[in-house]
Write an enzyme that holds these catalytic residues in place. Structure first.
Site, mmCIF file in Angstrom:
data_model
loop_
_atom_site.group_PDB
_atom_site.id
_atom_site.type_symbol
_atom_site.label_atom_id
_atom_site.label_comp_id
_atom_site.label_asym_id
_atom_site.label_seq_id
_atom_site.Cartn_x
_atom_site.Cartn_y
_atom_site.Cartn_z
ATOM 1 N N TRP A 158 0.831 -1.196 0.000
ATOM 2 C CA TRP A 158 0.000 0.000 0.000
ATOM 3 C C TRP A 158 0.881 1.268 0.000
ATOM 4 O O TRP A 158 0.552 2.259 -0.629
ATOM 5 C CB TRP A 158 -0.934 0.012 1.224
ATOM 6 C CG TRP A 158 -1.572 1.345 1.451
ATOM 7 C CD1 TRP A 158 -2.637 1.860 0.772
ATOM 8 C CD2 TRP A 158 -1.154 2.338 2.377
ATOM 9 N NE1 TRP A 158 -2.915 3.122 1.229
ATOM 10 C CE2 TRP A 158 -2.023 3.441 2.215
ATOM 11 C CE3 TRP A 158 -0.142 2.415 3.331
ATOM 12 C CZ2 TRP A 158 -1.899 4.602 2.973
ATOM 13 C CZ3 TRP A 158 -0.026 3.566 4.075
ATOM 14 C CH2 TRP A 158 -0.891 4.644 3.900
ATOM 15 N N HIS A 159 2.031 1.203 0.700
ATOM 16 C CA HIS A 159 2.922 2.367 0.694
ATOM 17 C C HIS A 159 3.442 2.650 -0.719
ATOM 18 O O HIS A 159 3.714 3.790 -1.075
ATOM 19 C CB HIS A 159 4.120 2.131 1.625
ATOM 20 C CG HIS A 159 3.818 2.425 3.069
ATOM 21 N ND1 HIS A 159 3.563 1.450 3.990
ATOM 22 C CD2 HIS A 159 3.731 3.595 3.740
ATOM 23 C CE1 HIS A 159 3.330 2.002 5.176
ATOM 24 N NE2 HIS A 159 3.420 3.300 5.050
ATOM 25 N N GLY A 160 3.610 1.603 -1.506
ATOM 26 C CA GLY A 160 4.066 1.796 -2.872
ATOM 27 C C GLY A 160 4.583 0.490 -3.437
ATOM 28 O O GLY A 160 5.012 -0.383 -2.697
#
Lengths: 391, 77
Positions: free
Chosen positions: A316-318
């Site tokens: 989700w962060h990347g």
């Protein structure tokens, strides 16, 4: 203008909060005014980049209809998991498109805050399925989703909690307390973000591009503190502004560097995110695992659940190697903690003793700092530099 | 029904204290962690047909044997 980072924002914010304080102290409802402010700030911040404003508008319209549509279908067809699946997919689609288009240098649904807004929409859809949310007005949903103090980076509030506050008209005494606490939080947040985090940022700079063990450690530790003061500072300001608008946006940090184990850490670091994952991913994964007997033992299931949970949080962060490693690192640590605490005699016999807590805190602190080192991207950078030297 | 819930809790927590003191705090004492919590929800649904969503309640509404029994009762009625 951008959120919490330029003088113009703070000036407009200060001016905009005065009428809120007057309304609050006169025991008037704040909901209309706070919603109007959200629209104003969205216009001021996103208006500078029309593409962002349009993507945000598109996202908002799509999700508004998704939620209202699902409410209707849920009433008609009950707890139907196929319909539910479609709406979860619909709520997630913009975020997935955004993340994957990024891999090709494009920015579909590219607007500040899409990750955080997606969490809020998903929470609503999931709770409609569970029968916890039965009705939600368009204005209620809009004010929850678009609430400007926390729109860009959280803290991630929950709709039922938010709306209970939003509908509340406080007594003068209650509001005075909210206002006081809100102002204190904003002041502390400013100090965190503009004094302390900047200080550690300077220290970090001194260690940059030096690939020996000591400077690397210096970089890692100062980065950890920088990240904390930067994000906790932002969160405090967002919470403080919310208070002045009558909303008790939940806390995001609780002295994370005092954690005595990794489970404790995730109850103190980016709390609204980790609790969101706990309630909407981990618990549901575990409930399915228990029902369908996916694992031979409860402990194996929990270990797998924790790794999956943290891996998704990393993603989700990347979609980068650094974040995947970061997620896996924390997943494996949490799973190891779980197994250790369930199985180890040493833990059971000593967990309440002071010396044990001190040792456990010390180990946890360094594990956490190494996690930030991975998160910062420095870890993979060091590996690349080392490989180049070998070649 | 109350007895059935207590038996369930006793097995989950592996401690008879939940039966002796209905106001035992279950999370802070470490008797129940987030894993046992999900198991509890599954069992409540299977045994009583009562669906409690993991995000529905604040921990403070569901943290003692007495409160858990009351939550199930209020939903069966």
């Amino acid at each position: 203008m951008s959120f919490y980072s330029d003088l113009r924002f703070f000036l407009v914010l200060a001016a905009a909060l005065v009428p809120a304080a007057v309304l609050g102290l006169r025991e008037r409802s704040l909901k209309g005014y706070s919603f109007a402010l959200s629209l104003l700030f969205i216009w001021l911040v996103y208006g500078g980049q029309p593409a962002q404003l349009l993507w945000l508008a598109g996202f908002y319209l799509l999700e508004l209809h998704a939620v209202k549509g699902y409410l209707l279908l849920r009433r008609k067809f009950g707890r139907n998991s196929v319909i539910y699946g479609h709406f979860v997919a619909l709520a997630l689609a913009p975020l997935l498109l955004y993340k994957f288009s990024g891999l090709f240098g494009k920015s579909v649904f590219g607007f500040l805050g899409i990750s955080y807004l997606s969490f809020k929409v998903l929470q609503v859809i999931i709770e409609i399925y569970d029968g916890v949310i039965k009705e939600m007005g368009g204005l209620e949903l809009s004010s929850f989703l678009l609430f400007f103090p926390a729109i860009s980076s959280g803290p991630i509030d929950r709709s039922r909690r938010f709306l209970a506050d939003w509908h509340t008209v406080y007594s003068r005494e209650e509001y005075r307390k909210l206002l006081g606490t809100g102002l204190q939080k904003i002041a502390l947040g400013l100090f965190y973000k503009y004094a302390l985090s900047q200080l550690f940022y300077q220290v970090m700079g001194r260690f940059a591009h030096r690939y020996r063990p000591l400077p690397l450690a210096g970089y890692g530790y100062s980065y950890g503190f920088y990240l904390f003061f930067d994000f906790a500072g932002y969160s405090l300001m967002a919470i403080g502004v919310s208070y002045i608008l009558g909303i008790h946006t939940p806390e995001n940090f609780d002295k994370p560097f005092l954690s005595v184990d990794m489970k404790d850490f995730w109850n103190r670091w980016h709390i609204t995110l980790s609790h969101w994952f706990r309630d909407f991913l981990f618990s549901r994964f575990m409930m399915n695992a228990i029902r369908k007997k996916w694992f031979s033992s409860r402990l194996n299931g929990a270990a797998a659940g924790l790794v999956v949970n943290m891996l998704v949080m990393g993603l989700w962060h990347g979609l980068t190697v650094d974040y995947i490693l970061y997620g896996l690192y924390h997943g494996v640590l949490l799973a190891a903690t779980e197994v250790y605490q369930k199985k180890s005699k040493i833990y059971k016999n000593n967990k309440k003793k002071t010396w044990y807590k001190v040792v456990s805190w010390f180990v946890t602190f360094h594990l956490v700092m190494f996690g930030f080192f991975v998160f910062s991207g420095k870890f993979t950078e060091v590996i690349q530099v080392a490989l180049l030297k070998l070649m | 029904m109350e007895d059935k819930v207590l038996a369930m809790l006793e097995e989950l927590c592996d401690d008879a204290i939940v039966r002796e003191d209905l106001d035992t705090e279950l999370y802070e004492t470490g008797l129940i962690d987030s894993l046992a919590f999900t198991e509890l929800l599954v069992q409540i649904e299977d045994d009583f047909g009562v669906v409690i969503s993991p995000s529905e309640l604040e921990r403070s509404e569901f943290d003692t044997p007495r409160k858990i029994i009351a939550q199930i009762q209020s939903r069966m009625a």
